[in-house]
Design a protein around this motif. Structure first.
Motif, PDB file in Angstrom:
ATOM      1  N   UNK A 250     -64.425 -17.887 -23.686  1.00 10.33           N
ATOM      2  CA  UNK A 250     -65.835 -17.543 -23.481  1.00 10.33           C
ATOM      3  C   UNK A 250     -66.587 -17.420 -24.804  1.00 10.33           C
ATOM      4  N   UNK A 251     -65.925 -16.893 -25.809  1.00 14.84           N
ATOM      5  CA  UNK A 251     -66.601 -16.691 -27.087  1.00 14.84           C
ATOM      6  C   UNK A 251     -66.653 -17.949 -27.943  1.00 14.84           C
ATOM      7  N   UNK A 252     -65.571 -18.709 -27.974  1.00 14.43           N
ATOM      8  CA  UNK A 252     -65.482 -19.827 -28.906  1.00 14.43           C
ATOM      9  C   UNK A 252     -65.378 -21.191 -28.242  1.00 14.43           C
ATOM     10  N   UNK A 253     -65.309 -21.250 -26.932  1.00 16.38           N
ATOM     11  CA  UNK A 253     -65.155 -22.527 -26.247  1.00 16.38           C
ATOM     12  C   UNK A 253     -66.474 -23.261 -26.116  1.00 16.38           C
ATOM     13  N   UNK A 254     -66.377 -24.532 -25.884  1.00 14.82           N
ATOM     14  CA  UNK A 254     -67.576 -25.333 -25.660  1.00 14.82           C
ATOM     15  C   UNK A 254     -68.083 -25.158 -24.248  1.00 14.82           C
ATOM     16  N   UNK A 255     -68.972 -26.041 -23.849  1.00 11.23           N
ATOM     17  CA  UNK A 255     -69.594 -25.924 -22.534  1.00 11.23           C
ATOM     18  C   UNK A 255     -68.579 -26.041 -21.401  1.00 11.23           C
ATOM     19  N   UNK A 256     -67.680 -27.000 -21.480  1.00 13.24           N
ATOM     20  CA  UNK A 256     -66.699 -27.191 -20.417  1.00 13.24           C
ATOM     21  C   UNK A 256     -65.601 -26.139 -20.411  1.00 13.24           C
ATOM     22  N   UNK A 257     -65.313 -25.576 -21.569  1.00 13.68           N
ATOM     23  CA  UNK A 257     -64.235 -24.588 -21.653  1.00 13.68           C
ATOM     24  C   UNK A 257     -64.665 -23.203 -21.199  1.00 13.68           C
ATOM     25  N   UNK A 258     -65.961 -22.925 -21.183  1.00 10.41           N
ATOM     26  CA  UNK A 258     -66.417 -21.604 -20.746  1.00 10.41           C
ATOM     27  C   UNK A 258     -66.133 -21.383 -19.265  1.00 10.41           C
ATOM     28  N   UNK A 259     -66.172 -22.427 -18.471  1.00 10.96           N
ATOM     29  CA  UNK A 259     -65.816 -22.297 -17.056  1.00 10.96           C
ATOM     30  C   UNK A 259     -64.355 -21.897 -16.911  1.00 10.96           C
ATOM     31  N   UNK A 260     -63.501 -22.465 -17.741  1.00  4.94           N
ATOM     32  CA  UNK A 260     -62.086 -22.082 -17.714  1.00  4.94           C
ATOM     33  C   UNK A 260     -61.902 -20.645 -18.173  1.00  4.94           C
ATOM     34  N   UNK A 261     -62.749 -20.179 -19.070  1.00  6.11           N
ATOM     35  CA  UNK A 261     -62.692 -18.783 -19.506  1.00  6.11           C
ATOM     36  C   UNK A 261     -62.963 -17.829 -18.367  1.00  6.11           C
ATOM     37  N   UNK A 262     -63.967 -18.143 -17.527  1.00  6.70           N
ATOM     38  CA  UNK A 262     -64.256 -17.295 -16.367  1.00  6.70           C
ATOM     39  C   UNK A 262     -63.125 -17.338 -15.351  1.00  6.70           C
ATOM     40  N   UNK A 263     -62.526 -18.508 -15.187  1.00  2.00           N
ATOM     41  CA  UNK A 263     -61.392 -18.631 -14.260  1.00  2.00           C
ATOM     42  C   UNK A 263     -60.222 -17.783 -14.746  1.00  2.00           C
ATOM     43  N   UNK A 264     -59.960 -17.821 -16.052  1.00  2.00           N
ATOM     44  CA  UNK A 264     -58.860 -17.025 -16.602  1.00  2.00           C
ATOM     45  C   UNK A 264     -59.144 -15.529 -16.503  1.00  2.00           C
ATOM     46  N   UNK A 265     -60.397 -15.127 -16.665  1.00  2.00           N
ATOM     47  CA  UNK A 265     -60.725 -13.703 -16.484  1.00  2.00           C
ATOM     48  C   UNK A 265     -60.511 -13.262 -15.046  1.00  2.00           C
ATOM     49  N   UNK A 266     -60.902 -14.097 -14.097  1.00  2.00           N
ATOM     50  CA  UNK A 266     -60.652 -13.778 -12.694  1.00  2.00           C
ATOM     51  C   UNK A 266     -59.168 -13.709 -12.381  1.00  2.00           C
ATOM     52  N   UNK A 267     -58.396 -14.629 -12.965  1.00  2.00           N
ATOM     53  CA  UNK A 267     -56.946 -14.616 -12.779  1.00  2.00           C
ATOM     54  C   UNK A 267     -56.332 -13.347 -13.358  1.00  2.00           C
ATOM     55  N   UNK A 268     -56.832 -12.894 -14.492  1.00  2.00           N
ATOM     56  CA  UNK A 268     -56.275 -11.670 -15.084  1.00  2.00           C
ATOM     57  C   UNK A 268     -56.562 -10.457 -14.206  1.00  2.00           C
TER      58      UNK A 268
END
Length: 113
Positions: free
Chosen positions: A54-72
Motif C-alpha cells: 500500500x505504501x510503496x506499490x504502484x497502481x496495480x499492486x495497491x489492490x494486492x495490498x488491500x487483499x493481503x490486509x483482508x487476508x491478515x
C-alpha cells in the motif's frame, strides 16, 4: 474554523475506536495444533506485505495490498488470537456514531445525519 472541525473529527474517530476496541482482546497464546501457528505467522506476514504494497506499490499492486490486509484479518480470527467480549448496544451505537461523525467532519467539514 476548518482546522478545528478536522481536529474535532479526528477526536471523534479516536473516541469511536476507543469504545469499539474496549471489548476486543488480542492474545498471543501457544497453540497445541500445528495449523494455528501457521495462521498466526501468516497473518503477520500478510499484514506487513500488505502495508508495504500500500505504501510503496504502484497502481496495480495497491489492490494486492488491500487483499493481503483482508487476508491478515481473516487469519487473525482463524488463529484464535482475537477474543470478542460481549458489548452493549449502547456502546456499539456510540462508537459507530462517533466514527461516522468524525469521518464526515474530516472529509466534508460538516456532519449530516
Amino acid at each position: 474554523m476548518r482546522f478545528f472541525g478536522k481536529l474535532l473529527g479526528l477526536l471523534l474517530v479516536l473516541i469511536g475506536i476507543y469504545f469499539l476496541g474496549q471489548n476486543i482482546i488480542f492474545t498471543t497464546q501457544i497453540a497445541f495444533y500445528w495449523w494455528r501457528d501457521i495462521s498466526a505467522a501468516g497473518s503477520v506476514l500478510s499484514l506487513v506485505s500488505g502495508v508495504i504494497l500500500l505504501l510503496y506499490g504502484g497502481r496495480g499492486l495497491k489492490e494486492w495490498g488491500w487483499i493481503l490486509l483482508g487476508l491478515s484479518i481473516l487469519l487473525v480470527f482463524v488463529s484464535g488470537g482475537v477474543i470478542l467480549r460481549p458489548t452493549s448496544l449502547w456502546t456499539l451505537f456510540l462508537s459507530f456514531v462517533s466514527l461516522l461523525a468524525g469521518f464526515q467532519l474530516i472529509t466534508t467539514g460538516r456532519v449530516s445525519f
